[in-house]
Write a protein that holds these residues in place. Structure first.
Motif, PDB file in Angstrom:
ATOM      1  N   THR A   4      -2.119   8.045 -11.961  1.00  0.00           N
ATOM      2  CA  THR A   4      -2.595   6.698 -12.288  1.00  0.00           C
ATOM      3  C   THR A   4      -2.020   6.147 -13.585  1.00  0.00           C
ATOM      4  O   THR A   4      -2.326   5.015 -13.961  1.00  0.00           O
ATOM      5  CB  THR A   4      -4.143   6.680 -12.374  1.00  0.00           C
ATOM      6  OG1 THR A   4      -4.570   7.612 -13.375  1.00  0.00           O
ATOM      7  CG2 THR A   4      -4.756   7.049 -11.026  1.00  0.00           C
TER       8      THR A   4
ATOM      9  N   ARG B 174       2.410   6.512  -7.104  1.00  0.00           N
ATOM     10  CA  ARG B 174       1.459   7.513  -7.623  1.00  0.00           C
ATOM     11  C   ARG B 174       1.987   8.927  -7.412  1.00  0.00           C
ATOM     12  O   ARG B 174       1.824   9.789  -8.280  1.00  0.00           O
ATOM     13  CB  ARG B 174       0.102   7.335  -6.950  1.00  0.00           C
ATOM     14  CG  ARG B 174      -0.634   6.087  -7.424  1.00  0.00           C
ATOM     15  CD  ARG B 174      -2.077   6.091  -6.995  1.00  0.00           C
ATOM     16  NE  ARG B 174      -2.809   4.990  -7.593  1.00  0.00           N
ATOM     17  CZ  ARG B 174      -4.113   4.760  -7.429  1.00  0.00           C
ATOM     18  NH1 ARG B 174      -4.815   5.576  -6.668  1.00  0.00           N
ATOM     19  NH2 ARG B 174      -4.699   3.746  -8.008  1.00  0.00           N
TER      20      ARG B 174
ATOM     21  N   GLU C  19       0.831  -1.201   0.000  1.00  0.00           N
ATOM     22  CA  GLU C  19       0.000   0.000   0.000  1.00  0.00           C
ATOM     23  C   GLU C  19       0.869   1.256   0.000  1.00  0.00           C
ATOM     24  O   GLU C  19       0.589   2.227  -0.696  1.00  0.00           O
ATOM     25  CB  GLU C  19      -0.935  -0.008   1.212  1.00  0.00           C
ATOM     26  CG  GLU C  19      -2.036   1.035   1.155  1.00  0.00           C
ATOM     27  CD  GLU C  19      -2.966   0.846  -0.040  1.00  0.00           C
ATOM     28  OE1 GLU C  19      -3.430   1.871  -0.583  1.00  0.00           O
ATOM     29  OE2 GLU C  19      -3.196  -0.314  -0.452  1.00  0.00           O
TER      30      GLU C  19
ATOM     31  N   LYS D  73       2.449   1.646  -3.434  1.00  0.00           N
ATOM     32  CA  LYS D  73       1.480   2.196  -4.387  1.00  0.00           C
ATOM     33  C   LYS D  73       1.339   3.706  -4.197  1.00  0.00           C
ATOM     34  O   LYS D  73       1.286   4.471  -5.163  1.00  0.00           O
ATOM     35  CB  LYS D  73       0.127   1.507  -4.202  1.00  0.00           C
ATOM     36  CG  LYS D  73      -0.875   1.875  -5.289  1.00  0.00           C
ATOM     37  CD  LYS D  73      -2.315   1.524  -4.976  1.00  0.00           C
ATOM     38  CE  LYS D  73      -2.499   0.160  -4.383  1.00  0.00           C
ATOM     39  NZ  LYS D  73      -3.940  -0.159  -4.180  1.00  0.00           N
TER      40      LYS D  73
END
Length: 393
Positions: A102, A21, A14, A17
């Motif tokens: 994204t 981003r 997490e 990620k």
């Protein structure tokens, strides 16, 4: 967040990620700045031919990276017309996705390449897919989407004439020279006519055909070098320059350096010396042939030889161009009283010769060698830089 070493795999993923981003959002912000620089014509303002060269000096980007950033900026950034009106980006949905973090740069390249052949309505489908799949899968989806949008293919048309192309790829690798050529039939026939007679096997010849043809090709190159109708600046025939220490040549130990920076073993140098004229030069000495003074701004053959022996190629910091690609530049311009002698000349390739004349890069001589003071936007202290590539072996 808890220290990474104490986090669980799910917590780590997490966090990864989140950081990726954030990185992709930052990459879009970089592209935005590149886009504004491009639209403002910043390169020309700074005396450069293009932004690729600017980024090389300021950010140390490889030209491939700079070209990719510029292509992305032109697809993702809005533009302003001469009347002041703002025009939306070519790929607005792709821009929004990258700004949100994204889409990666690799995804953007895939979408931009596909959209060059697809209608604008296809962008939403490509972006949605790319946001949930890796670039390779997105590329396959783009190909499938293009097929579905145009299953019948393009309208039949007469065959387009094939443009003749002549392609040569050259590469130095592990002390060998790799060559690939794809040329037109006429050139191929001419080369065959040159190689075939030289590649015929002798009665006791143990070489295979590829070896005989390779040796024949080398002989053709030697014949071309000796052709009197080919000249270089200074009025001399094309020649191969080998730089070495005389003691190394005498003892046969060590290596010599070619114009392009490659090194060859001394046994090959001794073989070359048997078949070529040897022109001895002692740098740092004075001779009238090497000192034209104020009589003319052009350099003669003898002065160019000494210049090549000293500089070994383009002297601009980081450049690897060999002497055959270079021109002589007056450090102090001849029109401003500069003399045409070794102490006031340096070799520059055409690109960097133009740059020195049109930007704030300033060459000067230090210890008998050329150095360059960069513009303030490259180095606020303008510390002199020297080319560390073309140095003595």
């Amino acid at each position: 967040m808890t220290a990474l070493g104490l986090a669980s795999p799910l917590e780590l993923l997490e966090e990864l990620k989140r950081r990726v981003r954030a990185l992709q959002r930052l990459q879009f912000q970089v592209v935005e700045v590149v886009g504004v620089l491009d639209q403002q014509g910043a390169a020309e303002t700074l005396g450069y031919k293009d932004l690729v060269e600017v980024f090389k000096h300021v950010l140390h980007w490889d030209p491939k990276v700079s070209r990719r950033k510029l292509a992305q900026a032109r697809a993702l950034c809005p533009t302003v017309t001469p009347s002041g009106a703002t025009v939306d980006p070519v790929l607005p949905l792709t821009a929004a996705a990258m700004a949100a973090g994204t889409l990666s740069e690799e995804h953007v390249e895939v979408v931009a390449e596909a959209m060059a052949e697809l209608p604008a309505v296809a962008e939403v489908h490509l972006v949605q897919y790319a946001q949930h799949h890796e670039p390779r899968s997105a590329k396959a989806f783009c190909k499938e989407l293009a097929y579905r949008l145009d299953q019948d293919g393009p309208a039949p048309a007469g065959p387009e004439p094939v443009r003749p192309r002549n392609v040569v790829r050259r590469q130095w690798k592990s002390g060998r020279y790799h060559l690939f050529a794809d040329v037109d039939a006429e050139t191929g026939a001419k080369l065959d006519a040159l190689i075939d007679p030289l590649a015929k096997p002798e009665p006791s010849d143990l070489r295979h055909a590829p070896e005989r043809e390779g040796d024949a090709f080398c002989e053709v190159v030697g014949l071309a070098l000796r052709a009197s109708r080919h000249h270089i600046r200074g009025g001399e025939r094309v020649q191969l320059t080998v730089t070495l220490d005389y003691e190394k040549l005498r003892t046969g130990v060590g290596a010599a350096r070619l114009d392009n920076g490659e090194r060859i073993p001394m046994d090959q140098v001794r073989k070359i010396a048997c078949d070529c004229a040897v022109i001895p030069m002692v740098l740092g000495t004075r001779s009238q042939v090497h000192d034209v003074g104020r009589r003319t701004r052009t350099i003669n053959a003898g002065l160019r030889r000494v210049l090549v022996a000293r500089d070994r190629g383009c002297t601009f910091p980081g450049c690897t161009r060999p002497p055959s690609h270079c021109e002589a530049h007056h450090v102090r311009h001849w029109a401003n009283g500069g003399e045409t002698n070794l102490d006031n000349l340096t070799l520059l390739c055409r690109r960097h010769h133009d740059l020195v004349h049109h930007s704030d890069w300033e060459p000067e001589m230090a210890g008998g060698r050329p150095v360059f003071r960069p513009p303030v936007f490259v180095d606020p202290d303008r510390r002199p830089r020297r080319n560390r590539v073309n140095v003595v072996a």
